[in-house]
Structures are given as C-alpha cells and as structure tokens.
Design an enzyme around this catalytic site. Structure first.
Site, short mmCIF file in Angstrom:
data_model
loop_
_atom_site.label_atom_id
_atom_site.label_comp_id
_atom_site.label_asym_id
_atom_site.label_seq_id
_atom_site.Cartn_x
_atom_site.Cartn_y
_atom_site.Cartn_z
N SER A 1 2.54 -3.61 8.94
CA SER A 1 1.64 -4.48 8.19
C SER A 1 0.37 -4.75 9.01
O SER A 1 -0.34 -3.80 9.34
CB SER A 1 2.38 -5.77 7.81
N HIS B 1 0.91 -2.40 2.61
CA HIS B 1 1.37 -3.01 1.34
C HIS B 1 0.55 -2.39 0.21
O HIS B 1 0.07 -3.08 -0.69
CB HIS B 1 1.17 -4.53 1.34
N GLU C 1 4.94 -0.28 1.13
CA GLU C 1 5.95 -0.98 1.91
C GLU C 1 7.13 -0.04 2.20
O GLU C 1 7.38 0.91 1.47
CB GLU C 1 6.41 -2.23 1.15
#
Lengths: 280, 280
Positions: free
Chosen positions: A136, A178, A205
C-alpha cells in the site's frame, strides 16, 4: 532521488511493491514468497512501520513473518527525523537481508525518513542485493516519483493527482495501489501525462510485482496488475487544459497482468508467462 | 442484429450515444447539437422513453427539446411488444428526422421493442439518414452487442459482464455509459476480451459520441470518452480462466478523448481534432 549505483559484478536486490490488503491468513502467496526471497529460515527482515499510525503495526508484521518461518523479523520504529540517524537502527538495516514497509500514509515515510541517512542506506543496501518490499503506502514510496494523493474515480484531469519524491529505489515506474478497489486509473494516467517517461503500475489488492534485478517484473497474488505505458503517446493536452478539465491522451498502451505474467521494464514488453491456475 | 444496408447514393444518419446525466439546464451542448443535427426548427424528434419506468420521462424530454426550439418533439409510449406493431407509432417513426432513447434500463428496450417491426423500422430509418441518439441505457441499446449488466469497479473477470443483443444500428463498438462515474473499465474490457473485433467506447456522464455517416466519431460534452481498442491484442486468457479470476490481457490500446477530438472507427485512429477550450 536516484537509485544507488549497482557495483560491477553485483546485482540489485528485488523490489516488491504490493497493492495492499495482501492475504495474511490463508495462502499468503505474496508474504510467503517475500520471506523465501529474503532467505527463508536465514532471512533477517527489517520492518518499517512508519507509514502507519497504529502502535501495533510493526509487531503485527513481526508475527506474520514469524508464522511464515522467517529466520528473524524485527521492526524499526522510525518516528522522527532524528531516528533516521540512530546507529542501532542503521545497524539493523545493514544486517538485514530484506526490508519491508507497511501500509499507512506514504507522506509519513517521505517526511520522516526522506533525506536521512536511513533512506540513503536503504537505497545502498538495495543496490547491494538486499530485497525491499512494501504494501500500500509502502509500495508507493519505493519509486522515485510517487503519487502523494489524488482524486479517485474520474477521468484523468490535471488536478487529479499530486506527485512527490519517493525513496527512489527505481525511477522506472510510478506505482498506484488498491488500484481497482479504489478506482485509481484516472489519477495514474494523469501522473503519466505529465511525463510519459515512466511506466504506470496499478496494483490491485493482494497483488504484487516481484521486480527482478534485471527489471523484469513477475506478478504474484490473486488480483491483476495494470501496466499503463505512455511511451508511444501520440498526443497529450496536459499542458493546455485547466485543472478540472479532462485531459486528452491518445495512444496509451495497457496490459492487464495476472499471477505468472511478466513485464519487462527495459523493453516494455509484456508476456503471459506461466499463468498460475487458481481453480484448484 | 445487423445494421440495415445503406442504399447506394444515400447516407446513414448519425448515431449519438450519450453517457447519461447530460446537462439539461445550462449550456446543454449535447442536446442542443442533437436538435441542430435533426434540423433545428424543422426537426421532428421521436422520443422513446421505454427504458424508464417513470411516467413523465417522455414528457420531460418533449419539454427539453421544445426549450431548445426543436420544430416538433413527441414521445412514443412503447409499453408492450404489441405496441411495436401499432400503425400510429410506426407512422410517427417514419416521419421523424431524429429518434431519441431516454435512460432507464436497456433490457426494457430490448425486451419490449427488440425484434418488433418498430425495431426494424428504426434500423431502416437510420440507414436512410435519420439520426438516432440515446442517453445512458438509451446509448447502450444502439449497438449490436450490448452490455446488459456487469460488475463495477474490479479488474476484468470472465464473470464481470453479461452481453445481450442490442438494436444493432452499428456493430463497430460496444458502449458503456456513466463510465468513470461508475468505474466500468473492468467490465468493458471483459466484454472486449470475448472478441476483440469490436471497439469499446466508455462514455462519461454529460459526454457524447456524435458518430458521422463515415463512422468517424466526434466527442461532445464536458467529460471524456475512453476508447479501448483490443484490435492488436497479443494475448487473452479469457477462454481458460474461471468466472471470478482476473483475466490476463496484453496489448490493449487506450485513448482518452475530450470535446473536439475524433476517432475513426474504420481505421481505429484517434485525433485531438480542434480541442474545445472550456475555460471561458
């Protein structure tokens, strides 16, 4: 930031951006592969939880890597710019076989570690063969140009993305994470429209790019990796439009890769590779 | 359904898919241009509100076109398959200079009008020079292969889209509308992965493709039109993957067009055209 020079006869470590929300309980394909890459039972993984504001993020990843039988996994609590000079912290980076950035806010990593001896050391270690991964926010920070923030879910607009300097392990691509879950194609394309030199890498993800020393990336995980290549762009109106107008961009090339597929960041060629059958 | 044959020496009417939520109060660029195309004060626009379940949708568009000084704008209330054979309704289609499908659910149009004399007549009239437009569901219905429904906001998966036969004014493209607003890239790409023959056209809200008789489309409105061209696809794993696995697709070409830009559906070439400056 530019990557550290790889000395002759040596090989850069792998760079492993992960799209966030990687599987931590079931098959754990991505984390498992990262542990193996770093040496498995001989691995010494330094976890950097600086992006996260949660106090237990470092410990959580220590436990995750322990359960995957990594030899050693210890977090380093960089919390201020002074920490970026602490001898004990730097020593830990020097002996690590792998370095892992957790998720959170990438601007916390860049503002706390950016420009400190620790950041420089991470680049140098990577050039000497140490593998560096991140999930992330920890994925975004790895490249030279990083998406600091941006608008989700719209066509590309000049005002839809803000770039900031990242750690600079590579300047070959811009990462967004994401990717499909938060509808970030528009902002990634906007980032490329400023300068089509870099390749855009959108990570879903539970999906990672394992980037080899030769700059060929291998896809791992359950989602897709979207490559946006603006290298042959015929036209961009980015320089002429207002902040909130959509940008006209002609001639983008897009590849959607899944586990087993590869993309060569040097030649910009994609290959399906050995697609992994996930049905079983 | 295949388009009706255009007789020698004649010209097909324009086909005008709109991405939904077109501006109805302010500049009204799209609706205004549609009225002008149909003849302005000499226009006779037949509105087909069948996609909508709201009782006043037809009347609402009558008033909108009236305010734009269309010569005549009357809705036809096709509500059952029998209506598709009604003489008075067919006569109204025969004299119209333009036909306009409102939004709603495209399956209402295809199940009520599909295969009736009315549907055939609309194709024939378009082949004889009558312009046919539609917004949202009314845009989707215009092409031969139509997206009936699909999952939003994910990477392309085999199960993420369901196609159905549309009205078939053209078989050059598949339309998706509310494109960026509802994050539909994945499902449009999935639709193309079945057969890269068609071009994918993703229309943002308040954005339209004005497709000329020579199959060059001109973009109008405040958003972007995303062209996804799978014509040079290197690889698709669509035939081999499970319903919920992401599909590997290499070599998609993407253009993001804004008002004034054009795309030639014959040669698959995009051009920035005369970009419209919206700052003033």
């Amino acid at each position: 930031m530019c990557p550290s020079r790889v000395a002759e006869g040596e090989e850069r470590g792998w760079i492993v951006p992960i799209g966030g929300a990687e599987d931590k309980e079931m098959r754990r394909r991505i984390l498992k592969r990262f542990v193996q890459l770093c040496g498995g039972r001989d691995a010494d993984i330094a976890i950097i939880p600086t992006a996260s504001k949660l106090p237990d993020t470092g410990q959580r990843y220590e436990e995750l890597f322990d359960r995957l039988e990594a030899g050693r996994a210890r977090s380093i609590g960089f919390a201020s710019r002074e920490d970026g000079e602490r001898d004990d912290y730097l020593r830990q980076l020097e002996t690590a076989t792998g370095i892992f950035f957790t998720g959170g806010n990438q601007l916390r990593i860049s503002t706390i570690i950016g420009g400190t001896p620790a950041a420089k050391l991470i680049r140098e270690r990577n050039a000497r063969g140490v593998h560096v991964g991140g999930t992330s926010a920890g994925a975004s920070i790895l490249s030279d140009h990083m998406i600091a923030f941006g608008k989700e879910g719209s066509s590309p607009r000049a005002g839809s993305v803000r770039l900031a300097p990242g750690l600079g392990l590579t300047n070959r691509f811009i990462i967004d994470q994401h990717f499909r879950q938060r509808d970030r194609l528009g902002r990634l394309v906007a980032a490329l429209a400023f300068n089509p030199f870099v390749v855009g890498i959108g990570l879903d993800e539970d999906t990672a790019a394992f980037i080899r020393p030769d700059n060929v990336l291998e896809v791992e995980g359950s989602g897709a990796l979207t490559v946006v290549d603006a290298g042959d762009l015929q036209f961009s109106s980015m320089a002429d439009v207002g902040q909130n107008q959509p940008v006209c961009l002609l001639g983008l090339k897009v590849h959607i890769l899944v586990a087993g597929a590869t993309f060569d960041l040097n030649t910009r060629c994609a290959s399906p590779g050995t697609l992994v059958d996930d049905k079983n």
